[in-house]
Write an enzyme that holds these catalytic residues in place. Structure first.
Site, PDB file in Angstrom:
ATOM      1  N   SER A   1       0.818  -1.211   0.000  1.00 25.11           N
ATOM      2  CA  SER A   1       0.000   0.000   0.000  1.00 25.11           C
ATOM      3  C   SER A   1       0.860   1.273   0.000  1.00 25.11           C
ATOM      4  CB  SER A   1      -0.957  -0.039   1.196  1.00 25.11           C
ATOM      5  OG  SER A   1      -1.929   0.954   1.120  1.00 25.11           O
TER       6      SER A   1
ATOM      7  N   ASP B   1      -5.958   2.098  -3.588  1.00 23.72           N
ATOM      8  CA  ASP B   1      -7.230   1.877  -2.902  1.00 23.72           C
ATOM      9  C   ASP B   1      -7.614   3.075  -2.053  1.00 23.72           C
ATOM     10  OD1 ASP B   1      -5.402   1.586  -0.837  1.00 23.72           O
ATOM     11  OD2 ASP B   1      -6.209  -0.321  -0.102  1.00 23.72           O
TER      12      ASP B   1
ATOM     13  N   ASP C   1      -1.139   1.335  -4.084  1.00 23.67           N
ATOM     14  CA  ASP C   1      -2.015   0.320  -4.682  1.00 23.67           C
ATOM     15  C   ASP C   1      -3.374   0.899  -5.065  1.00 23.67           C
ATOM     16  OD1 ASP C   1      -2.959   0.605  -2.061  1.00 23.67           O
ATOM     17  OD2 ASP C   1      -3.492  -1.501  -1.873  1.00 23.67           O
TER      18      ASP C   1
ATOM     19  N   ASP D   1      -2.509   6.308  -3.548  1.00 22.44           N
ATOM     20  CA  ASP D   1      -1.380   5.655  -2.890  1.00 22.44           C
ATOM     21  C   ASP D   1      -0.873   4.524  -3.787  1.00 22.44           C
ATOM     22  OD1 ASP D   1      -3.374   3.767  -2.509  1.00 22.44           O
ATOM     23  OD2 ASP D   1      -2.791   3.286  -0.454  1.00 22.44           O
TER      24      ASP D   1
END
Length: 448
Positions: free
Chosen positions: A103, A247, A245, A243
């Site tokens: 992340s 999400d 990833d 960010d």
């Protein structure tokens, strides 16, 4: 490896090539998770996506080998956002989905997030079952004629782009809008600019040149200053910082002012309430969301339901009680009408839709409430249990007494790093700062 708890609040995470984020552990996890979800006589499938970290090349083949060994076919997506894995797991009717990502963490870290066949992250109970399988000596391997195979989904990019675009109101366009999008040199570096461009926006992309090392490096949702500056210097109407990833997203208005997750949830809740789309008369957020959000929702006769920190706990509460808007102040916004997990692009499009429909600048649309003064500090520790210390407990009680009924104190251990997070909020900014400082000082003294 077997003596520690593998799964934290968001899957398995740590420094790459050091336990538990090693090829050996990835192989063991894949075999155990695969065996847990090999149910019935059909060909079993797992979808694997990753972000742009160098260590993705280490973990992807190890996971692939583990799933193949227990008889599962593997569909490789390459670099794709976490929500794309959830979506494609459902769309392809796969038995499992896996995202290789840490992340917002720096490139040295990596992690493994697992999704069930419904596209939602696994529950604590299922994760414990997978861990117990590993601890009991691994999984039963498939006979040689039942081994899985691997294929790459060549149109994964296009499928996810169309999925994200479908969340934008039909007939609405971004024509005439200039949008800065910072992809954090991460998983959305290809899809995010395309989505915005195909909806009609003039796109200013930054953070779209990943090299395996620069993910989240002075860019993205955790460091949105670069995006904010670009909005101002480029004369843009809106800014989005994803960010690693993708999400989560932190957004900015045309003046470069940050629009955090609390303001996003407030705006979506009001908009969806007006159109009859809001389910349950409430928004689900974590204990970190600002008191200002709670009071604002109350003015709309809506409730704020709080959960522990972690988007998985937000989603679990939403699913259990039928709510469709939730998220975290940090920019994880979960809109279950569209996605099974936080999706930075979809949440940004919901805000852009309100801005376009209002025909007003974002700064006039997105600042719905004045946040209470809030301060968060992290204290690093080197083992032990600082929050169980008597002096630390006494300092926390004293802080709660000083803040009184008009304030809040939230202290917790991070689920992904060796940190104690200390957050306080209240009407008096100086008092909030003093309380946080005193508690952090006590923890540092006792943990050091």
């Amino acid at each position: 490896m077997m003596s520690r708890k593998l799964f934290g609040t968001d899957g398995i995470r740590g420094t790459a090539n050091i336990e538990p984020v090693t090829a050996e552990t990835a192989l063991a996890v894949a075999k155990a998770a695969g065996r847990e979800f090999v149910r019935g006589d059909h060909r079993h499938t797992v979808v694997i996506g990753k972000d742009t970290r160098l260590s993705g090349y280490l973990l992807e083949p190890a996971l692939t080998a583990g799933f193949i060994a227990v008889g599962m076919d593997v569909v490789l997506l390459g670099p794709m956002p976490t929500p794309a894995v959830g979506m494609l797991t459902r769309s392809l009717r796969a038995d499992l989905g896996v995202m290789i990502s840490a992340s917002h963490n720096p490139y040295q870290d990596n992690g493994i997030k697992i999704f069930g066949p419904d596209g939602f992250k696994l529950s604590d109970e299922v994760e414990k079952t997978i861990e117990s399988r590993i601890g009991n000596g691994g999984a039963e391997l498939a006979p040689s004629h039942q081994l899985g195979k691997t294929l790459r989904l060549d149109d994964a990019l296009g499928r996810y782009i169309e999925f994200v675009k479908s969340s934008f109101p039909r007939g609405l366009r971004l024509d005439g809008m200039k949008v800065v999008v910072d992809c954090a040199n991460g998983a959305a570096y290809r899809v995010a600019p395309k989505v915005l461009y195909e909806l009609g926006a003039e796109v200013v992309p930054i953070g779209v040149y990943p090299d395996g090392f620069n993910i989240n490096q002075r860019c993205g949702a955790t460091e949105p200053a670069r995006m904010q500056e670009a909005v101002v210097t480029q004369g843009a109407d809106f800014g989005i910082a994803l960010d690693g990833d993708a999400d989560r997203a932190i957004m900015a208005d045309e003046k470069g002012n940050v629009i955090d997750g609390d303001q996003v949830m407030a705006l979506v809740a009001r908009s969806w309430q007006q159109t009859g789309k809001l389910a349950g008369g409430a928004v689900v957020a974590t204990v970190m969301s600002n008191l200002g959000l709670e009071r604002y929702l109350g003015s709309l006769d809506l409730d704020l339901i709080r959960t522990p920190v972690g988007d998985r706990y937000v989603v679990e509460r939403m699913r259990a009680d039928g709510y469709n808007v939730g998220g975290e102040q940090s920019g994880h916004i979960v809109l279950t009408d569209f996605a099974t997990t936080g999706d930075g692009l979809i949440s940004a499009l919901q805000i852009l839709a309100v801005v376009v429909q209002s025909d007003r600048p974002a700064s006039e649309v997105t600042n719905l409430f004045q946040p209470y003064p809030q301060l968060l500090r992290n204290v690093r520790f080197n083992g032990g249990a600082p929050l169980e210390d008597g002096e630390v407990k006494a300092a926390i009680r004293a802080g709660e007494d000083r803040l009184g009924s008009g304030g809040r104190l939230v202290i917790r251990k991070s689920g992904t790093e060796p940190l104690i997070r200390v957050m306080a909020e209240g009407e008096d900014e100086d008092l909030v700062s003093q309380v946080v400082g005193e508690i952090c000082q006590t923890i540092e003294a006792r943990a050091g």
